[in-house]
Scaffold this active site. Structure first.
Site, mmCIF file in Angstrom:
data_model
loop_
_atom_site.group_PDB
_atom_site.id
_atom_site.type_symbol
_atom_site.label_atom_id
_atom_site.label_comp_id
_atom_site.label_asym_id
_atom_site.label_seq_id
_atom_site.Cartn_x
_atom_site.Cartn_y
_atom_site.Cartn_z
ATOM 1 N N HIS A 131 0.831 -1.197 0.000
ATOM 2 C CA HIS A 131 0.000 0.000 0.000
ATOM 3 C C HIS A 131 0.870 1.252 0.000
ATOM 4 O O HIS A 131 2.065 1.198 0.278
ATOM 5 C CB HIS A 131 -0.927 0.027 1.218
ATOM 6 N N LYS A 135 -0.799 4.994 4.429
ATOM 7 C CA LYS A 135 -1.725 4.088 5.112
ATOM 8 C C LYS A 135 -1.305 3.908 6.562
ATOM 9 O O LYS A 135 -0.155 3.604 6.852
ATOM 10 C CB LYS A 135 -1.792 2.736 4.399
#
Length: 233
Positions: A131, A135
């Protein structure tokens, strides 16, 4: 219908555009805790905020008897309390670790593969998720859902852990780099070959569309639901 957006970051803004395109009215765009006044009487709330804010946000909406679709991860130790609150207030709560249609099909494929591999001791299983660097939680909620799907169908595993698989603990490598929207992989490796299933998101639009579809589905329903209910999986 009238939709209130609680959490108005990148995802909230994309959801705003898609909801409007689909003929809905966005009646609130909140970065603060929702109240009866600032929610502006919506039919449904879509909540994409931060792990530390999600519980308080959802609780406030349910106490105002507004159904909630939530895509915030990293707060699920309090999920049971929220689900009880939805029932007590005669409204609805729908949580999705990932609202993408493709990811939810991937969840179903993952569970099927785990069942096929449960007696194949020569294969070691490992998960990986990648990600963007912004995040907040690791592993991702999607990766946890994938791990739970494997644990449910593969008797070797009874828990998941960050990093490498060890004995009965299914490992998840959580990688953070650049602006990656989300890539999830499941590997089954033996001495002679490897089986891999993988989902790669190209942008956030699929997540946002799924959240709006979930909001359309949950309107006027009572109880607790997930994307399996929305998609009939």
């Amino acid at each position: 219908m009238k939709i209130a957006l609680v959490g108005y970051g990148k995802m909230g803004k994309i959801i705003d555009g898609i909801a409007t395109q689909r003929g809905h009215e966005v009646v609130a765009r909140l970065k603060e805790t929702p109240t009866a006044e600032n929610l502006n009487n919506p039919d449904v709330v879509i909540e994409f905020s931060l792990p530390e804010a999600a519980f308080k946000n959802i609780k406030a909406c349910l106490e105002n008897k507004v159904p909630v679709v939530c895509g915030t991860t990293g707060w699920l130790e309090k999920r049971k309390e929220i689900e009880d609150l939805a029932v007590q207030n005669d409204t609805a709560f729908l949580y999705g670790s990932n609202f993408s249609l493709g990811v939810n099909l991937f969840f179903a494929l993952n569970e099927k593969l785990a069942g096929l591999m449960k007696n194949r001791d020569e294969y070691a299983c490992q998960l990986e998720e990648i990600h963007h660097i912004h995040k907040k939680d690791a592993p991702s909620g999607t990766a946890i859902s994938i791990a739970e799907g494997i644990i449910q169908h593969h008797p070797k595993f009874d828990a998941w852990k960050l990093e490498e698989t060890q004995d009965n603990q299914l490992g998840i490598f959580a990688i953070r780099e650049d602006e990656v929207p989300g890539t999830h992989s499941v590997f089954y490796r033996s001495e002679v070959d490897e089986i891999e299933i993988k989902h790669t998101a190209f942008n956030r639009n699929g997540f946002a569309l799924g959240a709006v579809i979930a909001a359309e589905w949950i309107r006027d329903k009572k109880g607790n639901f997930g994307m399996k209910d929305v998609l009939g999986l």
